[in-house]
Design an enzyme around this catalytic site. Structure first.
Site, PDB file in Angstrom:
ATOM      1  N   CYS A 215      12.519   5.243  -3.672  1.00 34.57           N
ATOM      2  CA  CYS A 215      11.634   4.953  -4.804  1.00 34.57           C
ATOM      3  C   CYS A 215      12.388   4.899  -6.126  1.00 34.57           C
ATOM      4  O   CYS A 215      11.773   4.920  -7.203  1.00 34.57           O
ATOM      5  CB  CYS A 215      10.496   5.969  -4.900  1.00 34.57           C
ATOM      6  SG  CYS A 215       9.575   6.162  -3.362  1.00 34.57           S
TER       7      CYS A 215
ATOM      8  N   GLY B 216       0.788  -1.224   0.000  1.00 39.67           N
ATOM      9  CA  GLY B 216       0.000   0.000   0.000  1.00 39.67           C
ATOM     10  C   GLY B 216       0.816   1.266   0.000  1.00 39.67           C
ATOM     11  O   GLY B 216       1.695   1.452  -0.840  1.00 39.67           O
TER      12      GLY B 216
END
Length: 233
Positions: A179, A161
């Site tokens: 990321c 999530g």
């Protein structure tokens, strides 16, 4: 339809990961009759998604483990993600067959929930084209990232999530290319509220706002449940 919400507080990553997988299996089988939102914080951990590139982990796993930072290879999409205390992690266990069978749509819904939650405190955030997550543009034009998203699905039921930096130190991020985005600046709700001249909300208030916004974007009514009532142990 309901959205069960289960708030676990500070929880080891492996425990929450196992719980997600049990919840997804129960959602697929129908044993879990409603979608579920698991809300947690984790001790320091670096997770490596399926798209993690060589060089995005700036220290060896052994070195990080020696500093008390766990490293886990996980099945979600995306690159390197960091969790640490003070960060709100939300794991939606959602049956997309009851919503829309489109993972790109699903990612945009999660972003929208975070954007709405932060807007409720006066903190204006948004998206960046081509990049998953939630960002804020400061008054000087610089851009910072507040939330990272990585998901997995089987039989159109999701797990993993969003990680929203609320009041965490960001220290663990120094060991990665967050990321997989070179030059990205990570920030927190607390820092951005201070930068914008706003009162920073409490962690609990952010958690409640995110649960409400998740319910709204999926047209579900949030219903808190206790761990004992989750049918997953």
């Amino acid at each position: 339809m309901l959205l069960y919400t289960l708030s676990l507080g500070l929880t080891p990553y492996d425990d929450a990961w196992a719980l997600q997988k049990r919840a997804a299996a129960a959602r697929i089988s129908g044993t879990l009759p409603e979608d579920l939102l698991i809300l947690v914080q984790h001790p320091a951990v670096v997770t490596l998604g399926r798209s993690t590139k060589p060089g995005h982990l700036l220290a060896s796993a052994e070195s990080l483990e020696s500093r008390g930072i766990q490293v886990r290879d996980v099945e979600r999409g995306g690159d390197v993600t960091i969790h640490e205390p003070g960060q709100l992690v939300a794991y939606p266990i959602v049956d997309l067959k009851r919503h829309k069978q489109d993972l790109h749509w699903y990612l945009r819904q999660i972003e929208e929930a975070v954007i709405r939650a932060l807007d409720s405190f006066g903190l204006e955030c948004g998206r960046v084209e081509g990049l998953t997550g939630v960002w804020r543009t400061r008054g000087d034009g610089s851009r910072v990232k507040l939330a990272s998203i990585g998901v997995h699905a089987r039989d159109w039921v999701t797990w993993h999530g969003v990680a929203l930096n609320v009041e965490n130190s960001l220290a663990t991020f120094d060991h990665t290319v967050p990321c997989g985005i070179d030059g990205v600046t990570m920030s927190t709700v607390a820092r951005e509220c201070a930068e914008a001249g706003l009162a920073a909300p409490s962690f609990d208030a952010v958690e409640a706002a995110l649960a409400g916004a998740m319910g709204a974007v999926f047209a579900l009514t949030p219903q808190p449940i206790a761990r004992a009532d989750s049918r997953l142990d």
